[in-house]
Scaffold this active site. Structure first.
Site: not given
Length: 737
Positions: A13, A16, A423, A625
């Site tokens: 769960c 945990c 770009d 870029d």
């Protein structure tokens, strides 16, 4: 610093996963740890002085088991089903339910508990022992986690089950010594039926979780198990493990490419849709790259093995997807914070309710019933599954579409982006430039001039250089030797040929060189035609102006239109001059242009937009870029599939299709919606069920016993799982039309 993903067992769960994560992050030498409940993994960044054995020890100290380094190939193909045991215990549980509750429905009894109370109670005791052995993993986990101060779902179940069991043993002893009226105060069935429903729930969970990993499992199974190697002209069938770098392999029509490689002989068309999402076959010839798992359609090819094993494109994609599922989305922190306090609070509530029930009813059996019901019904399974399940499905959907999202945060944030920056060259356009105009002011013949220019341009990685490489290929130019080559970031390139210095640059760099530009009128004409302008300077004298044109990507206009419909602000950011940029922008319907910007300044533009409160997505080619992609809220790179491992952007579009940005936004929105729904139902379930378990509806004769509580807990998890799997339904493309 090192990084590893460990395979973890024992987590059931969110308490945990959050408990383990918290424990690991406290340990000296661990820089960062993120635990994934769905994938059952822990992604750990740690200092060089630690070893994997140290990490395994820390995991064990926290109450869990480390199975070593996560292997996606083994993990995703491992069968975890314990179907046989479950079927056996399902049959036993039905029989037991008939024995213990058949009389309530006036069914024929197998053993009359009122006539044979001692035998009945001892049979129940022995059967419960069998179930406790069956569920020993739950009990051991519950003990370990409370010992390590990280109580979890198993802790709640263990306390509840053992409380019922011990109370029933106490009453069994009293029955044996003569208090047969206590036969109706045995709660053995609460112990074994709770264990059964927990096991059933986990089986359903594991099967459903496997469905959420289908996209990743599909990637793992793409590559063939065998290949054909050429050895001295002879064909030898080998396994993938036997392939070495540099081996020459062959692939016939209909076969799959075994490893990433380069074609050395032959031509064909390959299907790379599994990795790019693009169904159109790709033409391949000598010296072209081929990707492991792609299907050879119609030609015989021989290729040299380049990337094998974990270096392959598929392995890199799976690794990126798995790593992404191991990152935390911001919304997941809500569940984590709740889980840290949830289990201790529930234990306190259960104890208070136990005491309160004794005071009010003076009944120990009623108090035990309330205590156990609260512990079982409050198990935070649904809460723990709410976010990671949706993230795994969302990441898988993106991978199917050829979109690699590197972090969960990116997937969550994508639909919130309000500003999209493109770009120009190589992004909105194909980046396949051609020379359109040459104004020759030199003493060279045009072909001699272009030989000089091509010799320098072929050393550049800028998209503009492709126009000259294409010219060189088409005209079989013999290139000249270039020395002192240098890239002038944002302005151009330079080099020396035959002791003469050449500079290939834009008009801005002429000012820096103090060179008078007498060709502004010519530049204006070329720019108005949509050309990018390159000035050729020889020994500080302009000898030529070359116009280079690009073609717009076929999907660029549709992408921009769809982004506008989604109310996204679209900006073109380019190093080109304003006139050239406007020609492209007008054709695409982009109203805002920021031109004449060098790469380093692009990052400043993005930074300024972010400071104004904008969430910015930058789409670029991933080479020039890089600074702006890194500075954006989300950086999207159009990337060659074979280069994915080295790309630094947060999202990769493997088929360079800009429409995938719309898919990304759509998947992000759907995933976030599912997460919110899951969290709502998880919280709503606990808000409703805990008060009922406490006894708020007792005046209306509505009481929750442990068996119903465990069934309700299981159904809450199933609700979250089924809701998450809705992500896989429907067509993304249909929703975008």
């Amino acid at each position: 610093m090192k990084k590893i993903i460990l395979s973890i067992s024992g987590m059931t769960c969110s308490a945990c996963s959050s408990g383990l994560e918290k424990y690991l992050n406290k340990q000296q030498g661990i820089l960062d740890a993120t635990v994934n409940l769905v994938m059952q993994t822990a992604s750990i960044s740690y200092e060089d002085n630690l070893t994997i054995e140290d990490l395994n020890k820390y995991v064990k100290e926290a109450g869990f088991e480390s199975n070593g380094k996560y292997d996606e190939t083994l993990e995703l193909n491992k069968t975890k089903s314990k179907k046989r045991n479950l079927i056996l215990f399902t049959i036993i549980s039905i029989i037991l339910m008939y024995i213990t509750m058949g009389h309530m429905l006036n069914l024929p009894s197998i053993i009359d508990q009122t006539k044979y109370p001692i035998i009945y109670s001892l049979i129940q005791f022995l059967i419960t022992i069998i179930y406790l052995i069956y569920g020993k993993d739950i009990l051991i986990s519950g003990y370990k986690n409370i010992k390590h101060k990280t109580p979890n779902m198993d802790t709640l179940v263990s306390i509840g089950v053992l409380s019922s069991f011990l109370y029933s043993i106490y009453n069994t002893i009293l029955i044996i010594i003569g208090h047969t009226n206590l036969i109706h105060h045995l709660y053995y069935e609460s112990s074994y039926i709770v264990i059964y429903f927990i096991k059933l729930g986990r089986y359903i969970d594991s099967k459903s979780k496997d469905k959420t990993k289908e996209a990743i499992k599909g990637l793992v199974s793409i590559t063939p198990s065998k290949a054909i190697k050429l050895v001295n002209g002879e064909e030898i069938e080998i396994t993938l493990d036997e392939i070495n770098k540099g081996d020459i392999l062959l692939c016939k029509p209909g076969m799959k490419i075994a490893v990433d490689g380069i074609i050395t002989k032959g031509t064909t068309h390959t299907d790379e849709s599994f990795i790019t999402g693009e169904s159109i076959p790709v033409k391949k010839k000598k010296d072209d790259n081929v990707i492991a798992g792609s299907i050879n359609y119609d030609g015989y090819i021989e290729y040299k093995a380049i990337n094998i094993g974990r270096e392959s494109t598929i392995s890199n994609i799976v690794k990126l997807v798995v790593e992404a599922t191991n990152t935390k989305a911001p919304i997941a922190k809500i569940a984590d914070k709740v889980s840290n306090y949830f289990v201790p609070i529930i234990i306190i509530i259960a104890i208070i309710s136990f005491i309160g029930t004794i005071i009010i009813t003076h009944s120990l059996s009623d108090s035990i019933n309330t205590f156990v019901s609260i512990l079982v019904v409050a198990c935070p399974c649904a809460l723990g599954l709410a976010t990671p399940l949706a993230i795994v499905v969302g990441e898988g959907l993106c991978a199917k579409q050829g979109i690699l999202v590197k972090t969960s945060e990116t997937l969550e944030t994508a639909n919130k982006i309000d500003t999209i920056i493109f770009d120009k060259t190589g992004t909105l356009t194909e980046g396949k430039l051609t020379i359109s105009n040459i104004i020759n002011k030199s003493n060279y013949k045009e072909k001699e001039l272009l030989k000089i220019v091509c010799s320098i341009e072929t050393l550049s990685s800028h998209p503009i250089s492709n126009a000259f490489k294409l010219y060189q290929d088409n005209n079989n130019l013999n290139l000249l030797e270039v020395t002192n080559f240098n890239n002038i970031s944002g302005y151009g390139i330079k080099g020396t040929i035959n002791k003469k210095d050449y500079i290939l640059c834009n008009s801005k760099y002429l000012d820096k060189l103090n060179i008078k530009n007498n060709y502004i009128e010519e530049e204006t004409i070329l720019s108005n035609q949509g050309n990018s302008i390159i000035y050729i300077v020889e020994d500080n004298i302009i000898i030529s102006i070359i116009g280079v044109k690009d073609t717009i990507r076929k999907e660029s206009k549709e992408t921009v239109n769809k982004l506008h419909k989604l109310n996204k602000k679209v900006i073109m950011l380019t190093g080109d001059n304003d006139k050239t940029a406007k020609v492209i922008a007008n054709e695409l319907g982009i109203k805002e242009i920021i031109s004449n910007v060098i790469p380093s300044k692009k990052a400043e533009v993005i930074k300024n937009l972010k400071e104004k409160g904008n969430l910015v997505m930058m789409i670029g080619d991933g080479i020039n870029d890089a600074p702006s992609l890194a500075n954006a809220t989300i950086g999207v790179s159009l990337s060659n599939a074979t280069d994915i491992a080295s790309d630094s952007s947060s999202v990769l579009l493997l088929n360079d299709n800009l429409l995938k940005i719309i898919d990304l936004i759509t998947i992000s929105k759907k995933t976030l919606t599912i997460i919110k729904q899951n969290l709502f139902w998880a919280f709503f379930y606990n808000i409703c069920m805990i008060p009922i378990a406490i006894g708020i509806l007792k005046p209306f004769n509505i009481v929750l016993n442990p068996m119903i509580a465990s069934l309700a807990m299981m159904l809450s998890s199933i609700t979250v799982i089924l809701n998450t799997l809705r992500l896989n339904k429907g067509s993304i493309h249909e929703k975008n039309k």
